[in-house]
Structures are given as structure tokens and as C-alpha cells.
Write a protein that holds these residues in place. Structure first.
Motif, PDB file in Angstrom:
ATOM      1  N   HIS A  25       0.821  -1.202   0.000  1.00 46.00           N
ATOM      2  CA  HIS A  25       0.000   0.000   0.000  1.00 46.00           C
ATOM      3  C   HIS A  25       0.857   1.255   0.000  1.00 46.00           C
ATOM      4  O   HIS A  25       0.443   2.298  -0.472  1.00 46.00           O
ATOM      5  CB  HIS A  25      -0.925  -0.026   1.233  1.00 46.00           C
ATOM      6  CG  HIS A  25      -1.696   1.223   1.445  1.00 46.00           C
ATOM      7  ND1 HIS A  25      -2.773   1.564   0.676  1.00 46.00           N
ATOM      8  CD2 HIS A  25      -1.531   2.231   2.343  1.00 46.00           C
ATOM      9  CE1 HIS A  25      -3.262   2.715   1.092  1.00 46.00           C
ATOM     10  NE2 HIS A  25      -2.522   3.141   2.112  1.00 46.00           N
ATOM     11  N   TYR A  26       2.075   1.172   0.510  1.00 43.66           N
ATOM     12  CA  TYR A  26       2.945   2.326   0.656  1.00 43.66           C
ATOM     13  C   TYR A  26       4.036   2.309  -0.411  1.00 43.66           C
ATOM     14  O   TYR A  26       4.658   1.300  -0.662  1.00 43.66           O
ATOM     15  CB  TYR A  26       3.600   2.344   2.043  1.00 43.66           C
ATOM     16  CG  TYR A  26       2.583   2.365   3.149  1.00 43.66           C
ATOM     17  CD1 TYR A  26       1.885   3.534   3.444  1.00 43.66           C
ATOM     18  CD2 TYR A  26       2.299   1.230   3.885  1.00 43.66           C
ATOM     19  CE1 TYR A  26       0.938   3.556   4.450  1.00 43.66           C
ATOM     20  CE2 TYR A  26       1.356   1.246   4.895  1.00 43.66           C
ATOM     21  CZ  TYR A  26       0.673   2.415   5.173  1.00 43.66           C
ATOM     22  OH  TYR A  26      -0.260   2.432   6.157  1.00 43.66           O
ATOM     23  N   ASP A  30       6.853   7.201   0.306  1.00 43.21           N
ATOM     24  CA  ASP A  30       6.192   7.359   1.608  1.00 43.21           C
ATOM     25  C   ASP A  30       7.180   7.130   2.741  1.00 43.21           C
ATOM     26  O   ASP A  30       7.210   7.871   3.721  1.00 43.21           O
ATOM     27  CB  ASP A  30       5.013   6.390   1.754  1.00 43.21           C
ATOM     28  CG  ASP A  30       3.866   6.710   0.822  1.00 43.21           C
ATOM     29  OD1 ASP A  30       3.803   7.840   0.312  1.00 43.21           O
ATOM     30  OD2 ASP A  30       3.027   5.810   0.606  1.00 43.21           O
ATOM     31  N   ALA A  97      -0.789  10.057  10.036  1.00 38.41           N
ATOM     32  CA  ALA A  97      -2.025   9.285   9.850  1.00 38.41           C
ATOM     33  C   ALA A  97      -3.023  10.049   8.984  1.00 38.41           C
ATOM     34  O   ALA A  97      -3.729   9.453   8.166  1.00 38.41           O
ATOM     35  CB  ALA A  97      -2.640   8.954  11.205  1.00 38.41           C
ATOM     36  N   TYR A  99      -2.403  11.925   6.546  1.00 37.72           N
ATOM     37  CA  TYR A  99      -1.977  11.831   5.149  1.00 37.72           C
ATOM     38  C   TYR A  99      -1.732  10.383   4.713  1.00 37.72           C
ATOM     39  O   TYR A  99      -1.071  10.147   3.701  1.00 37.72           O
ATOM     40  CB  TYR A  99      -0.731  12.693   4.916  1.00 37.72           C
ATOM     41  CG  TYR A  99      -1.063  14.165   4.993  1.00 37.72           C
ATOM     42  CD1 TYR A  99      -1.659  14.816   3.921  1.00 37.72           C
ATOM     43  CD2 TYR A  99      -0.815  14.884   6.157  1.00 37.72           C
ATOM     44  CE1 TYR A  99      -1.983  16.152   3.994  1.00 37.72           C
ATOM     45  CE2 TYR A  99      -1.138  16.232   6.239  1.00 37.72           C
ATOM     46  CZ  TYR A  99      -1.719  16.858   5.149  1.00 37.72           C
ATOM     47  OH  TYR A  99      -2.048  18.188   5.226  1.00 37.72           O
ATOM     48  N   ASP A 100      -2.246   9.433   5.496  1.00 35.61           N
ATOM     49  CA  ASP A 100      -2.170   8.010   5.169  1.00 35.61           C
ATOM     50  C   ASP A 100      -0.732   7.537   4.948  1.00 35.61           C
ATOM     51  O   ASP A 100      -0.432   6.811   4.004  1.00 35.61           O
ATOM     52  CB  ASP A 100      -3.045   7.680   3.953  1.00 35.61           C
ATOM     53  CG  ASP A 100      -3.283   6.182   3.819  1.00 35.61           C
ATOM     54  OD1 ASP A 100      -3.307   5.496   4.860  1.00 35.61           O
ATOM     55  OD2 ASP A 100      -3.425   5.706   2.671  1.00 35.61           O
ATOM     56  N   SER A 103      -0.062   3.677   9.970  1.00 38.18           N
ATOM     57  CA  SER A 103      -1.189   3.562  10.888  1.00 38.18           C
ATOM     58  C   SER A 103      -0.764   2.778  12.122  1.00 38.18           C
ATOM     59  O   SER A 103       0.327   2.225  12.180  1.00 38.18           O
ATOM     60  CB  SER A 103      -2.374   2.871  10.206  1.00 38.18           C
ATOM     61  OG  SER A 103      -2.022   1.548   9.847  1.00 38.18           O
TER      62      SER A 103
END
Length: 172
Positions: A25-26, A30, A97, A99-100, A103
Motif C-alpha cells: 500500500h505504501y 512514503d 495518519a 496523510y495516510d 497507521s
């Protein structure tokens, strides 16, 4: 939010890449961005720590304060300083968090209190393990634990030096 647990029983369930979907996902950028933000938080907290210790030194140097007052100011000042530094890191987690960029698993809610709680157990290296960092949050978590340990030992050394001054004054 699914509950993710890092134990061998969980990791042996399902396909071998059960956890890889989290990291997919990242993007690499990131992680680089979180490293940069971590470094900025470290720079900020180091400057704050230095300036507050300098201020405490000036406060303790006033001859009007007795030894008990000096120790009280020292301990309360350091406690407030560490609490503020924990708040700075908690704000960093909350910002990331938003800015995703990572988590925390098993958090009851997104209330700032839980970020503060997680930051406090990380900063003090207490690490209960009830909240687990995921994705790029792992980087900030590691950096905060290292800095928290450093700040606590810096404060302990500072306290020892100030106590030594007080003990020498009381001998005269």
C-alpha cells in the motif's frame, strides 16, 4: 479496521505473503517522506530539550532559591519537558495518519489521546505492545524510541550534575 497481530500463529495462517499487502500500500517515497519528517521532529525536540535545560540551569542558578526549591523546579521542569516532547511526537503520528503515511493497529479510536499514549510508551521504551505500528509508522516509532532513551539519559545526567552542585553548596 481489521486486527493485525504479529505472532507466529497468525503469521503461519494463510498464504506466505499475508502481511506483504500492507507494505504494498505504501510507496518507497512514503517511507522517505516519513524519514524526513522523523528527522525534522528529532531536530525540533533536540533544540527544545537543549533550550529548556539551559533555562532550567539559569533558574536554578538564582541564589534566592533553596536546595529543595531547586530540586522541585528541576524535577517538575524535566517532567513538563518530556511530556511536551511526547506531545510533539504524538502530533507527528497524527499528522502522518491524516496523510495516510502509516497507521497504528488495535487503536480504539483516532482520538489524539491514543496517539499521545502510543507516543509515551514509545518514548519511554516501555512498549506494552497493545498498539502496533504499521507501514512507515515503524520508522518514526524506532526514531522516537531512540530519541526518548537519549533524552531521558540526558536529563538524568543533567539532574546528577545539578544535584552534585547542590551537595557541594551544602558542604560549605
Amino acid at each position: 479496521m481489521s486486527v493485525l497481530r504479529y505472532d507466529s500463529a497468525f503469521m503461519n495462517q494463510g498464504p506466505p505473503d499475508a502481511m506483504s499487502h500492507i507494505l504494498e500500500h505504501y510507496a518507497h517515497s512514503d517511507f522517505l517522506l516519513v524519514i524526513l519528517i522523523s528527522m525534522l521532529l528529532i531536530l525540533l525536540t533536540v533544540l527544545i530539550h537543549y533550550e529548556v535545560l539551559k533555562g532550567i540551569t539559569l533558574l536554578l542558578a538564582r541564589p534566592s532559591h533553596g536546595p529543595r526549591q531547586r530540586i522541585l523546579y528541576l524535577v517538575l521542569g524535566l517532567n513538563l519537558l518530556h511530556t511536551f516532547e511526547i506531545l510533539v511526537f504524538a502530533a507527528g503520528y497524527k499528522l502522518l495518519a491524516m496523510y495516510d503515511l502509516g497507521s497504528l493497529s488495535d487503536m480504539p479510536s483516532e482520538h489524539f489521546y491514543y496517539y499521545f499514549y502510543y507516543s509515551a510508551i514509545t518514548y519511554t521504551t516501555l512498549g506494552f505492545g497493545d498498539i502496533i505500528p504499521l507501514g512507515p509508522f515503524k520508522i518514526l516509532t524506532a526514531m522516537e524510541a531512540l530519541m526518548g532513551l537519549g533524552f531521558i539519559t540526558w536529563s538524568a545526567s543533567f539532574t546528577f550534575l545539578e544535584m552534585q552542585k547542590l551537595w557541594n553548596l551544602n558542604r560549605l
